[in-house]
Write a protein that holds these residues in place. Structure first.
Motif, PDB file in Angstrom:
ATOM      1  N   THR A   1      -1.527   8.028   2.750  1.00 26.94           N
ATOM      2  CA  THR A   1      -1.368   6.570   2.659  1.00 26.94           C
ATOM      3  C   THR A   1      -2.170   5.927   3.783  1.00 26.94           C
ATOM      4  O   THR A   1      -2.932   6.606   4.475  1.00 26.94           O
TER       5      THR A   1
ATOM      6  N   SER B   1       0.833  -1.207   0.000  1.00 27.09           N
ATOM      7  CA  SER B   1       0.000   0.000   0.000  1.00 27.09           C
ATOM      8  C   SER B   1       0.865   1.254   0.000  1.00 27.09           C
ATOM      9  O   SER B   1       2.093   1.174   0.057  1.00 27.09           O
TER      10      SER B   1
ATOM     11  N   TYR C   1       9.262   5.850  17.070  1.00 26.55           N
ATOM     12  CA  TYR C   1       9.239   5.930  15.595  1.00 26.55           C
ATOM     13  C   TYR C   1      10.385   6.831  15.114  1.00 26.55           C
ATOM     14  O   TYR C   1      11.145   6.468  14.216  1.00 26.55           O
TER      15      TYR C   1
END
Ligand code: NAP
Length: 272
Positions: free
Chosen positions: A184, A16, A149
């Motif tokens: 996204t 994706s 992250y």
């Protein structure tokens, strides 16, 4: 069907978003594409393209990495490896479980390191090859609630540059692409963690991240794919590519500034 006379890119996280758009973009420009993702059988549209080969790969599985890289380099050559797979873990640091932290580091940092390590001998034997690693604007401008992250993306960024110096003598280059904000499935695939003392702040953070302000400036993944294509084909020694206007604008505001002022720009970009 992979054709020997064409260039070949290997893409992780091709299911994706940026990975999917990049697979399509290169395939349309007559490259061979090896599209790796966890469930390749689900993407019939990609499977229908004649110059795309799909392989199953979970980048947290070291044995699978070695098996897949052995297979794809066994009887053909790879020109570019695009380390793109990743996901977002967001929330208060004190609320994350150790497993959540471990999973984030194993996917976002160890995954690209291990995939790269497995491909290096192939590139070294050929005397050429390019790794393109997807980091993030967070690697340059800090944001709250995304510390782990950010650590994985900043680590990936600095590791890429050291590795570039290490591999240049063998004709191999390492580049990074830095997306700012791209439309996204990153948010719907994210692991979002709450924590009572932080509720007010994290809700503000989440509504900023998914809210109309940032969605308005978010770019299409095809734009990122075009920058990956530029990185793959420009033949330059450039190592870092900002992929969208939001990233470019925010980074340009920080030039020459110290970390304190850069943090303030990050906070303004997120929260207005
Ligand atoms: N979108 C943005 O604004 C933005 C900004 C900065 C950086 N990035 C980075 O861009 C990269 C691509 O993300 P995206 O925005 O395109 O999000 P996305 O639509 O969620 O795509 C992420 C891809 O990574 C795959 N993936 C996740 N964990 C994996 C694993 N263990 N093994 C193999 N594949 C795995 C996902 O596969 P499944 O479908 O199987 O989960 C999916 O194909 C990520 O590294 C992300 O951190 C994105």
């Amino acid at each position: 069907m992979i054709q020997a006379d064409k260039q070949t890119i290997f893409i992780t996280g091709a299911a994706s978003g940026i990975g999917r758009a990049t697979a399509q973009y290169f395939a349309e420009r007559d490259w061979n594409v090896i599209a790796a993702d966890r469930k390749p059988e689900q993407d019939q549209e990609l499977a229908a393209l004649s110059n795309v080969e799909q392989v199953a790969l979970d980048i947290t599985d070291l044995d699978q990495i070695h098996g897949v890289v052995g297979d794809v380099t066994g009887d053909r050559h790879i020109d570019v490896v695009f380390n793109n797979a990743g996901y977002l873990l967001a929330g208060p640091m004190e609320s994350f479980t150790d497993q959540q932290v471990l999973d984030q580091v194993t996917t976002n940092l160890l995954g690209p390191l291990r995939v790269t390590q497995a491909f290096i001998p192939h590139f070294r034997d050929r005397g050429e090859g390019l790794f393109i690693n997807t980091t993030s604007l967070n690697a340059l401008i800090a944001a709250p609630f995304m510390g782990v992250y950010t650590a994985t993306k900043a680590g990936l960024e600095r590791w890429s540059f050291g590795l570039n110096l290490e591999l240049n003598p063998f004709g191999i280059r390492v580049k990074t692409i830095i997306p700012g904000i791209v439309k996204t499935n990153l948010m719907s695939n994210a692991t979002l963690v709450q924590g009572a003392p932080y509720e007010e702040h994290i809700n503000k953070f989440l509504s900023a991240l998914g809210g109309p302000g940032l969605l308005e400036v978010a770019s299409e993944p095809e734009g990122t794919a075009a920058v990956v294509f530029e990185a793959a084909t420009d033949g330059s020694d450039r190592i870092r590519y900002l992929t969208d206007q939001w990233a470019i604008e925010n980074v340009s505001k920080t030039i020459g500034l110290g970390e304190e002022q850069t943090q303030a720009i990050g906070a303004r970009a997120m929260f207005g």
